[in-house]
Scaffold this motif. Sequence first.
Motif, PDB file in Angstrom:
ATOM      1  N   CYS A  78      72.535 108.630  48.603  1.00 31.29           N
ATOM      2  CA  CYS A  78      71.658 107.598  49.170  1.00 31.29           C
ATOM      3  C   CYS A  78      70.211 107.792  48.714  1.00 31.29           C
ATOM      4  O   CYS A  78      69.501 106.811  48.455  1.00 31.29           O
ATOM      5  CB  CYS A  78      71.768 107.594  50.690  1.00 31.29           C
ATOM      6  N   ARG A  79      69.765 109.033  48.608  1.00 29.95           N
ATOM      7  CA  ARG A  79      68.411 109.275  48.094  1.00 29.95           C
ATOM      8  C   ARG A  79      68.317 108.821  46.642  1.00 29.95           C
ATOM      9  O   ARG A  79      67.328 108.196  46.230  1.00 29.95           O
ATOM     10  CB  ARG A  79      68.053 110.751  48.223  1.00 29.95           C
ATOM     11  N   PHE A  80      69.334 109.148  45.855  1.00 24.71           N
ATOM     12  CA  PHE A  80      69.381 108.713  44.456  1.00 24.71           C
ATOM     13  C   PHE A  80      69.412 107.191  44.362  1.00 24.71           C
ATOM     14  O   PHE A  80      68.735 106.587  43.506  1.00 24.71           O
ATOM     15  CB  PHE A  80      70.606 109.335  43.795  1.00 24.71           C
ATOM     16  N   ALA A  81      70.194 106.556  45.214  1.00 27.89           N
ATOM     17  CA  ALA A  81      70.290 105.099  45.193  1.00 27.89           C
ATOM     18  C   ALA A  81      68.944 104.461  45.494  1.00 27.89           C
ATOM     19  O   ALA A  81      68.533 103.487  44.833  1.00 27.89           O
ATOM     20  CB  ALA A  81      71.346 104.626  46.190  1.00 27.89           C
ATOM     21  N   GLU A  82      68.259 104.983  46.492  1.00 27.23           N
ATOM     22  CA  GLU A  82      66.962 104.417  46.864  1.00 27.23           C
ATOM     23  C   GLU A  82      65.930 104.585  45.749  1.00 27.23           C
ATOM     24  O   GLU A  82      65.197 103.642  45.416  1.00 27.23           O
ATOM     25  CB  GLU A  82      66.448 105.066  48.145  1.00 27.23           C
ATOM     26  N   ALA A  83      65.885 105.781  45.170  1.00 26.30           N
ATOM     27  CA  ALA A  83      64.849 106.088  44.192  1.00 26.30           C
ATOM     28  C   ALA A  83      65.133 105.525  42.809  1.00 26.30           C
ATOM     29  O   ALA A  83      64.209 105.079  42.102  1.00 26.30           O
ATOM     30  CB  ALA A  83      64.652 107.604  44.106  1.00 26.30           C
ATOM     31  N   GLU A  84      66.422 105.542  42.391  1.00 29.35           N
ATOM     32  CA  GLU A  84      66.731 105.208  41.003  1.00 29.35           C
ATOM     33  C   GLU A  84      67.789 104.124  40.837  1.00 29.35           C
ATOM     34  O   GLU A  84      67.596 103.175  40.066  1.00 29.35           O
ATOM     35  CB  GLU A  84      67.198 106.468  40.262  1.00 29.35           C
ATOM     36  N   LEU A  85      68.909 104.262  41.518  1.00 27.90           N
ATOM     37  CA  LEU A  85      70.057 103.411  41.198  1.00 27.90           C
ATOM     38  C   LEU A  85      69.847 101.960  41.596  1.00 27.90           C
ATOM     39  O   LEU A  85      70.040 101.051  40.779  1.00 27.90           O
ATOM     40  CB  LEU A  85      71.320 103.967  41.863  1.00 27.90           C
ATOM     41  N   LEU A  86      69.479 101.705  42.847  1.00 30.25           N
ATOM     42  CA  LEU A  86      69.311 100.313  43.276  1.00 30.25           C
ATOM     43  C   LEU A  86      68.205  99.604  42.492  1.00 30.25           C
ATOM     44  O   LEU A  86      68.407  98.451  42.070  1.00 30.25           O
ATOM     45  CB  LEU A  86      69.061 100.248  44.782  1.00 30.25           C
ATOM     46  N   PRO A  87      67.040 100.237  42.250  1.00 25.85           N
ATOM     47  CA  PRO A  87      66.058  99.564  41.393  1.00 25.85           C
ATOM     48  C   PRO A  87      66.596  99.247  40.002  1.00 25.85           C
ATOM     49  O   PRO A  87      66.329  98.164  39.446  1.00 25.85           O
ATOM     50  CB  PRO A  87      64.898 100.568  41.327  1.00 25.85           C
ATOM     51  N   ALA A  88      67.379 100.173  39.424  1.00 29.31           N
ATOM     52  CA  ALA A  88      67.928  99.929  38.087  1.00 29.31           C
ATOM     53  C   ALA A  88      68.946  98.801  38.107  1.00 29.31           C
ATOM     54  O   ALA A  88      68.981  97.957  37.187  1.00 29.31           O
ATOM     55  CB  ALA A  88      68.561 101.209  37.551  1.00 29.31           C
TER      56      ALA A  88
END
Length: 333
Positions: free
Chosen positions: A311-321
């Motif tokens: 979830c931290r990865f998704a917030e910082a990188e994955l969802l924006p990408a």
Amino acid sequence: MTRFGYTLMTEQAGPTQLVRDAQLAERAGFDFEVSSDHYFPWLEAQGHASYAWSTLGAVSQVTEQVELMTYVTCPTQRYHPAVVAQKAATMGLLSGGRFTLGVGAGENLNEHVVGRGWPSVRVRQEMLAEAIEIIRELFTGELIDYTGEHFRVESARLWDLPEQPVPIAAAVSGARSIERFAPLADHLIAVQPEGDLVQGWAQHRKDAGQPASRTIGQIPVCWGPDRDAAVHTAHEQFRWFGGGWAVNADLPTTAGFAAASQFVRPEDVAESIPCGPDVDPIVKAVSAYWDAGFTDIALIQVGADSQEEFCRFAEAELLPALREAAPAVPPAG
């Protein structure tokens, strides 16, 4: 705009963790959350199968904006459709209108436990169509009686209903199921990025005078800082996925899934599930769904112990990408 969801996978985590993970996913910025509804895990290594509806009720109280959905409930054997209608209406109220009822024809793995046998695909689709009709009628709040080929309902009424009927999404896998369910359901569910499914669904809805709908897909990923460890987790937990639904729907036990997947190698899993720390392989895999015309795509993060970090990865990188790469409007069906 393409919407991205998070999967509460009841097969790989217990209910307390799932409620916590739902909070984390909402904070991370996912647009919706879907929950499996199983009596068994796919493989013993997954180790869980709690009651989805209790978990979703709790999730509705610790989240505020994220939409919720079953993905999917089978309203034909383990549950009678009149009971599913009551559960869905209650979830509609608890969630403040954020709930969608996702339904499907089910898998032997979960439905055999009530001892009613396992019908053919044709019969299962007939049962699901009747179930949707019953649920729709009960959502009116009227007293209903129903006599079909597979179900009877006698003097049933729902007393607590949301202001708007709960939307129904139906899982489809081919032309026959599209033809049957496109006029009955509000939205499409599918687990393969096949444009023909989306196009066929859209055409049948148009022919039936129904409005355009959401098309909701799902894809497993196994994010982690160490790719080799991620591949190992994906193989241990998710190698059953490669069998395809024609096989998966009919196997009755976790032992059956273990036997069916015994020759699946880690590298085979890694070819179909993006594994490791990099964003680009995940975006590439997910893009197959928006290229096929899907409007909503739910991600499964494989591995119970990695959800907070994911979830931290998704917030910082994955969802924006994903949002940067996705088209503003998915291709027309």
